[in-house]
Design a protein around this motif. Structure first.
Motif, PDB file in Angstrom:
ATOM      1  N   ILE A  52       0.867  -1.181   0.000  1.00  0.00           N
ATOM      2  CA  ILE A  52       0.000   0.000   0.000  1.00  0.00           C
ATOM      3  C   ILE A  52       0.902   1.229   0.000  1.00  0.00           C
ATOM      4  O   ILE A  52       1.775   1.354   0.872  1.00  0.00           O
ATOM      5  CB  ILE A  52      -0.911   0.035   1.253  1.00  0.00           C
ATOM      6  CG1 ILE A  52      -1.748  -1.256   1.323  1.00  0.00           C
ATOM      7  CG2 ILE A  52      -1.823   1.270   1.250  1.00  0.00           C
ATOM      8  CD1 ILE A  52      -2.446  -1.439   2.659  1.00  0.00           C
ATOM      9  N   PRO A  53       0.745   2.126  -0.965  1.00  0.00           N
ATOM     10  CA  PRO A  53       1.586   3.323  -0.952  1.00  0.00           C
ATOM     11  C   PRO A  53       1.268   4.210   0.260  1.00  0.00           C
ATOM     12  O   PRO A  53       0.105   4.306   0.663  1.00  0.00           O
ATOM     13  CB  PRO A  53       1.220   4.043  -2.260  1.00  0.00           C
ATOM     14  CG  PRO A  53      -0.066   3.439  -2.707  1.00  0.00           C
ATOM     15  CD  PRO A  53      -0.192   2.087  -2.090  1.00  0.00           C
ATOM     16  N   VAL A  54       2.307   4.817   0.839  1.00  0.00           N
ATOM     17  CA  VAL A  54       2.101   5.692   2.002  1.00  0.00           C
ATOM     18  C   VAL A  54       1.691   7.073   1.476  1.00  0.00           C
ATOM     19  O   VAL A  54       2.545   7.886   1.121  1.00  0.00           O
ATOM     20  CB  VAL A  54       3.373   5.766   2.870  1.00  0.00           C
ATOM     21  CG1 VAL A  54       3.143   6.689   4.068  1.00  0.00           C
ATOM     22  CG2 VAL A  54       3.769   4.381   3.363  1.00  0.00           C
ATOM     23  N   GLU A  55       0.392   7.274   1.372  1.00  0.00           N
ATOM     24  CA  GLU A  55      -0.124   8.554   0.860  1.00  0.00           C
ATOM     25  C   GLU A  55      -1.091   9.156   1.867  1.00  0.00           C
ATOM     26  O   GLU A  55      -2.259   9.402   1.567  1.00  0.00           O
ATOM     27  CB  GLU A  55      -0.820   8.325  -0.494  1.00  0.00           C
ATOM     28  CG  GLU A  55       0.170   8.009  -1.607  1.00  0.00           C
ATOM     29  CD  GLU A  55      -0.494   7.476  -2.862  1.00  0.00           C
ATOM     30  OE1 GLU A  55      -1.725   7.278  -2.873  1.00  0.00           O
ATOM     31  OE2 GLU A  55       0.244   7.241  -3.839  1.00  0.00           O
ATOM     32  N   ILE A  56      -0.594   9.348   3.087  1.00  0.00           N
ATOM     33  CA  ILE A  56      -1.438   9.883   4.156  1.00  0.00           C
ATOM     34  C   ILE A  56      -1.522  11.402   4.000  1.00  0.00           C
ATOM     35  O   ILE A  56      -0.500  12.085   3.921  1.00  0.00           O
ATOM     36  CB  ILE A  56      -0.850   9.532   5.547  1.00  0.00           C
ATOM     37  CG1 ILE A  56      -0.648   8.012   5.699  1.00  0.00           C
ATOM     38  CG2 ILE A  56      -1.721  10.088   6.667  1.00  0.00           C
ATOM     39  CD1 ILE A  56      -1.881   7.167   5.541  1.00  0.00           C
ATOM     40  N   THR A  57      -2.741  11.915   3.981  1.00  0.00           N
ATOM     41  CA  THR A  57      -2.926  13.368   3.855  1.00  0.00           C
ATOM     42  C   THR A  57      -3.639  13.951   5.075  1.00  0.00           C
ATOM     43  O   THR A  57      -3.616  15.150   5.306  1.00  0.00           O
ATOM     44  CB  THR A  57      -3.764  13.697   2.612  1.00  0.00           C
ATOM     45  OG1 THR A  57      -4.948  12.887   2.651  1.00  0.00           O
ATOM     46  CG2 THR A  57      -2.991  13.407   1.334  1.00  0.00           C
ATOM     47  N   GLU A  58      -4.305  13.066   5.853  1.00  0.00           N
ATOM     48  CA  GLU A  58      -5.069  13.521   7.017  1.00  0.00           C
ATOM     49  C   GLU A  58      -4.913  12.494   8.131  1.00  0.00           C
ATOM     50  O   GLU A  58      -4.678  11.311   7.851  1.00  0.00           O
ATOM     51  CB  GLU A  58      -6.556  13.623   6.664  1.00  0.00           C
ATOM     52  CG  GLU A  58      -6.865  14.611   5.554  1.00  0.00           C
ATOM     53  CD  GLU A  58      -8.325  14.505   5.136  1.00  0.00           C
ATOM     54  OE1 GLU A  58      -9.079  15.437   5.426  1.00  0.00           O
ATOM     55  OE2 GLU A  58      -8.697  13.477   4.543  1.00  0.00           O
ATOM     56  N   CYS A  59      -5.109  12.959   9.356  1.00  0.00           N
ATOM     57  CA  CYS A  59      -4.985  12.028  10.489  1.00  0.00           C
ATOM     58  C   CYS A  59      -5.934  12.414  11.614  1.00  0.00           C
ATOM     59  O   CYS A  59      -6.144  13.603  11.890  1.00  0.00           O
ATOM     60  CB  CYS A  59      -3.537  12.024  10.992  1.00  0.00           C
ATOM     61  SG  CYS A  59      -3.298  10.950  12.422  1.00  0.00           S
TER      62      CYS A  59
END
Ligand SMILES: Nc1ncnc2c1ncn2[C@@H]1O[C@H](COP(=O)(O)OP(=O)(O)O)[C@@H](O)[C@H]1O
Ligand SMILES: CC(C)(COP(=O)(O)O)[C@@H](O)C(=O)NCCC(=O)O
Ligand SMILES: [K+]
Length: 259
Positions: A52-59
Motif C-alpha cells: 500500500i503506498p504511504v499517501e497519508i494526507t489527514e490524520c
C-alpha cells in the motif's frame, strides 16, 4: 488517505481509510518513549509489506495515554505534513457533547466508540469494550455519551492473580471446557472467563434497570468475540467500532468546516 490512530493503554492501532474502506490495520504496543521516527519506520515497513503506498494526507487520533500524543503529532507533521485531529481536545468537535458531571474527562476511546455505535445503530445503546479496562459506555438515542462503567480488564485480572499469588502461573484467557476446573490453569481460566460473562451480564442488566428504555448491547475489542461464545451477551460484535468512530468524528469535523 486518512490515518486513524487508536492508542489504548496496551496497544496502539493504526488503520488506513481510503474514504470507502480500511486498507489495513496495524498494531503495536503502546510505549510513550517511541519517537516519531520509530513510528514511521514501523508503519512504512508494514505498508510496503501490504503493498500500500504511504499517501497519508489527514490524520485523526484518540489516545487514552496523554504522553504518547506529542510524538504522534510529530509523526504527522514530519512525515505526512498534516496536523492530526485529536479527540478530546477543544478543537475536535463531537457530534454530541457528553452529558456527564462537570469537569469529568471522559476517555477519548469511549467518545469515539459512542460516535461509531450511534452512527451504525442509533437508538439507546451499551458499548462494551474489552481493552486494558473493560468499559461500558451508555449512548443515548440522540448520540450523546451519558455515562457508563469501568471494570478491570480481562488480562489485567489474570496478571493480577499471577503477580499476587506465588503458585498461580501466567495464563492466557480462553473458554474452558467446563466450569469446574481440574487443574490450576483450568480453574483460573474458568474464574476469569465465567466471571467476566457474569460481570458483563450483571452490569448490562443493572444498566437496563436504571435506564428504563430498551437498549441494544454492542461488544468490541479483541476479546468480545471470545466472550460472545459463552452466553448471549451482545446484539452485535464489531471489532472495528473504534476505527469506524474515528472516521465518523473526522467526517463531522470536515462537515462543520473545522478542518
Ligand atoms: N484477539 C485477542 N485475543 C486475546 N487477547 C487479546 C486479543 N485482542 C486483544 N487482546 C488482549 O486484550 C488486552 C487489551 O488489548 P487492547 O484491546 O489492545 O487494549 P487497549 O485498547 O486498552 O490498548 C491486551 O492484554 C491484549 O493483549
Ligand atoms: C477507562 C480507560 C482507562 C479505558 O482505556 P483502555 O482500556 O482503552 O486503554 C480510558 O477510557 C480512560 O482513561 N478513561 C478516563 C476516565 C473516564 O472515561 O471516565
Ligand atoms: K479501547
Amino acid at each position: 488517505m486518512l490515518l486513524c490512530i487508536d492508542c489504548g493503554n496496551t496497544n496502539t492501532v493504526f488503520s488506513v481509510w481510503d474514504g470507502t474502506r480500511f486498507l489495513c490495520t496495524l498494531r503495536t504496543s503502546t510505549e510513550h518513549q517511541r519517537t516519531a521516527d520509530q513510528y514511521f519506520v514501523w508503519f512504512a515497513a508494514l505498508m510496503a509489506h501490504h503493498k500500500i503506498p504511504v499517501e497519508i494526507t489527514e490524520c485523526i487520533l484518540s489516545s487514552t495515554v496523554p504522553r504518547v500524543v506529542f510524538n504522534l503529532r510529530v509523526l504527522c507533521d514530519r512525515y505526512f505534513d498534516c496536523r492530526p485531529l485529536v479527540v478530546g481536545k477543544p478543537d475536535c468537535l463531537l457530534p454530541r457533547p457528553p452529558r456527564v458531571d462537570q469537569g469529568t474527562q471522559v476517555g477519548p476511546d469511549r467518545l469515539v466508540n459512542t460516535a461509531g455505535a450511534h452512527d451504525r445503530h442509533g437508538g439507546d445503546l451499551i458499548v462494551v469494550d474489552f481493552g486494558t479496562a473493560t468499559t461500558f459506555d451508555v449512548v443515548a438515542h440522540d448520540g450523546a455519551y451519558v455515562g457508563g462503567v469501568i471494570a478491570p480488564g480481562v488480562n489485567l485480572s489474570l496478571e493480577a492473580l499471577h503477580h499476587a499469588a506465588a503458585a498461580l502461573p501466567h495464563v492466557d484467557v480462553s473458554k474452558p471446557q467446563q466450569v469446574i476446573g481440574t487443574n490450576t490453569v483450568a480453574c483460573m481460566q474458568s474464574g476469569v472467563f465465567w466471571g467476566y460473562i457474569g460481570l458483563v451480564r450483571g452490569i448490562c442488566d443493572r444498566i437496563r434497570g436504571e435506564y428504563d428504555r430498551p437498549m441494544r448491547v454492542i461488544g468490541t475489542g479483541g476479546l468480545a468475540s471470545l466472550f460472545s461464545q459463552g452466553d448471549v451477551l451482545f446484539d452485535g460484535v464489531e471489532d472495528d467500532l473504534t476505527m469506524h468512530g474515528l472516521t465518523v468524528i473526522h467526517q463531522y469535523n470536515k462537515d462543520q468546516g473545522v478542518i
